[in-house]
Design an enzyme around this catalytic site. Structure first.
Site, PDB file in Angstrom:
ATOM      1  N   GLU A  90       0.858  -1.180   0.000  1.00  0.00           N
ATOM      2  CA  GLU A  90       0.000   0.000   0.000  1.00  0.00           C
ATOM      3  C   GLU A  90       0.897   1.234   0.000  1.00  0.00           C
ATOM      4  O   GLU A  90       1.776   1.345   0.870  1.00  0.00           O
ATOM      5  CB  GLU A  90      -0.907   0.010   1.232  1.00  0.00           C
TER       6      GLU A  90
ATOM      7  N   ARG B 110       4.835 -12.294   9.751  1.00  0.00           N
ATOM      8  CA  ARG B 110       5.522 -11.064   9.388  1.00  0.00           C
ATOM      9  C   ARG B 110       6.868 -11.007  10.107  1.00  0.00           C
ATOM     10  O   ARG B 110       7.075 -11.674  11.127  1.00  0.00           O
ATOM     11  CB  ARG B 110       4.673  -9.843   9.733  1.00  0.00           C
TER      12      ARG B 110
ATOM     13  N   LYS C 290       3.712   1.185  10.098  1.00  0.00           N
ATOM     14  CA  LYS C 290       3.925   2.382   9.282  1.00  0.00           C
ATOM     15  C   LYS C 290       3.281   3.609   9.934  1.00  0.00           C
ATOM     16  O   LYS C 290       3.781   4.726   9.790  1.00  0.00           O
ATOM     17  CB  LYS C 290       3.372   2.165   7.865  1.00  0.00           C
TER      18      LYS C 290
END
Length: 562
Positions: free
Chosen positions: A35, A262, A272
């Site tokens: 993204e 992850r 983020k």
């Protein structure tokens, strides 16, 4: 000796099983779907290496597809940075694609679902919808708008698309099962009204699709064989498959979603949103600040693509969430730079040393090895003169037997030069040492083959010739956080653990003159000090170096003392 065969990770095993069960190898296709709402970090590097690595292993295409469905947070700057990072890591994509490429197709499919009775417009606000969702142990409640007629749904949805309604007044929901054990299946939202300009489509769209609706359908359009996601999407897989059921044609490849853990790293935050906080609140100097775990930050600090790829391979692909020690990443960059970084001399905390029996007008060029780890690294010349800079920490007037550097009455070797003995010091009015006066053994020149040159002394220190040295700014970077899990404390803000010593700037360092030709990105080992690289802030007037990593893991000692 036969080559040891590398074992397959669990995702490779899944692919191999699919091939054995009839999937044509030519149909293998992967994607990396970031993204564009921030810069990529070391966790994303694991996903990049995984997907593009599978592409290389199976000679299969890998698409770079930007998940650009949220114009509130997405910017072209992030798109450009993501491309730059992937290329820097050494990977090539088959196509650059965007979820926004499929906005019309997604809309058409949504209309089809309304016509089939599988989607409806809900006039409730987000809180009302959330309140009706129920709990993991109790079923949800049907929306009062769930049984709207197909015609009414189509009319309102078309008006939503045209911008006739305000944000938050209507959403399109999938009509699935409000009593499902998986709460994601309880009539999830597919579209919301958002009157924001998109970085690619401008103001054309007034409604934007949600991630769950977009992702699987985009995989299907691109004919991705294996859609690899992190573990937080495991519960989304049922919805991924349900949405595919609505559009699937048995003559086309059906994507398969599978999940992996992850990459979490100690002494780091990977959100983020939190990284953006650090940038916007001025705790760091941008996304590429060398203290950031972003790929751009690591690159600026001096990490190499190979060190990051080696790190991700060593850390492996896991099925369960875990935390990888930051020391492993630092180990890989030390290993890499030890092989490729030229050795040079720099003095960060200088004190003047005068060799009193060396002729005042004499200069000579000494030979220094560029890198003893590389057979053909060659040699360079380093100027030597009567007055030098050495590190203040390398001299004491008095010291115990464990101090193997320079002290009054003791000998040490100057790296690549001569054996010297400290005889006296000069101090200022405050008692600070301003000069160290020494004498040198004239026959002890390194590499000369003389008997004196073979003489053993316990200490060797680095230096630079004052007359020839270049002034430099050196930025000493350290870990950004003092806590191994800064965002794991429920009662504390992660920013409370920011390391106040994560950056120390040395404005009056001196380096040997060979570095006059150093260019941005070049890496060096400052002997006895660590690995450093040339920062983009370097100009014709000022050399600027970043410390990539120290020669040894000083944090290991700190942890042992706790």
């Amino acid at each position: 000796m036969s080559e040891v065969k590398k074992s397959l990770n669990f995702l490779e095993q899944i692919i191999e099983e699919d091939l054995l069960n009839g999937l044509e190898r030519s149909l293998l296709k992967f994607r990396f779907p970031p993204e564009p709402n921030g810069y990529l970090h070391i966790g994303h590097a694991a996903a990049i290496c995984l997907n593009f690595g599978l592409g290389i292993k199976y000679d299969a295409p890998v698409n770079l597809r930007f998940d650009d469905t949220n114009p509130e947070k997405e910017e072209q700057e992030y798109v450009d940075a993501i491309k730059r990072d992937i290329e820097w890591l050494g990977f090539e994509w088959a196509e650059v694609l965007y979820s926004s490429d499929y906005f019309q197709q997604l809309y058409d499919w949504a209309v089809m679902m309304i016509k089939q009775g599988n989607a409806y417009v809900d006039d409730q606000n987000s809180q009302q919808i959330a309140d009706q969702k129920g709990t993991p142990t109790s079923p949800g409640i049907n929306s009062p708008f769930r049984d709207r007629s197909v015609e009414e749904n189509l009319t309102i949805f078309e008006k939503m698309k045209m911008g006739a309604f305000e944000e938050g007044t209507h959403v399109l929901r999938a009509r699935i099962d409000m009593s499902s054990a998986n709460m994601l299946m309880r009539d999830p939202v597919m579209y919301r009204i958002l009157k924001r300009a998109h970085h690619r489509t401008g103001e054309h769209w007034k409604i934007y699709p949600m991630y769950d609706w977009t992702h699987g359908e985009s995989d299907y359009i691109e004919q991705i064989s294996h859609s690899l996601c992190t573990l937080e999407f495991k519960h989304h897989r049922e919805l991924y498959d349900w949405f595919l059921d609505q559009v699937y044609d048995e003559n086309r490849l059906r994507p398969k979603q599978r999940e992996f853990a992850r990459r979490n790293l100690s002494y780091t935050v990977m959100s983020k949103r939190k990284l953006l906080q650090l940038v916007e609140e001025g705790y760091v100097k941008g996304w590429d600040d060398p203290r950031m775990p972003t790929i751009s930050g690591l690159r600026r600090r001096g990490f190499t693509p190979k060190s990051i790829r080696d790190f991700t391979e060593t850390a492996g692909i896991a099925k369960r969430d875990n935390v990888t020690d930051l020391a492993l990443l630092e180990f890989h960059i030390r290993t890499e730079l030890n092989k490729i970084a030229p050795r040079v001399m720099a003095v960060l905390n200088p004190v003047k040393l005068v060799i009193t029996n060396y002729p005042e007008d004499k200069e000579e060029l000494l030979t220094a090895e560029n890198n003893p780890e590389v057979d053909d690294a060659g040699f360079r010349t380093v100027p030597f003169s009567r007055e030098l800079y050495i590190e203040q920490e390398d001299f004491r007037e008095e010291a115990n037997k464990k101090f193997f550097r320079l002290k009054l009455g003791r000998e040490v070797r100057l790296k690549n030069a001569y054996i010297i003995q400290a005889n006296d010091v000069v101090k200022d009015e405050n008692g600070n040492i301003t000069e160290i006066h020494c004498t040198y053994d004239t026959d002890s020149k390194s590499g000369s083959g003389s008997e004196a040159s073979m003489r053993k002394v316990k200490g060797t220190i680095h230096w630079v010739s004052i007359k020839h040295a270049l002034k430099a700014e050196v930025r000493l970077y350290d870990r950004l956080f003092t806590d191994a899990a800064p965002d794991a404390h429920k009662d504390k803000d992660f920013k409370e653990f920011i390391n106040p010593d994560s950056l120390n700037i040395v404005e009056n360092a001196y380096v040997e003159p060979s570095l006059a030709t150093a260019t941005v990105g070049d890496s060096f080992q400052f002997q006895r000090l660590g690995y450093f690289n040339v920062d983009p802030d370097t100009s014709n007037e000022t050399l600027v170096f970043n410390r990539t990593v120290a020669l040894r893991d000083s944090w290991a000692k700190i942890e042992q003392q706790k």
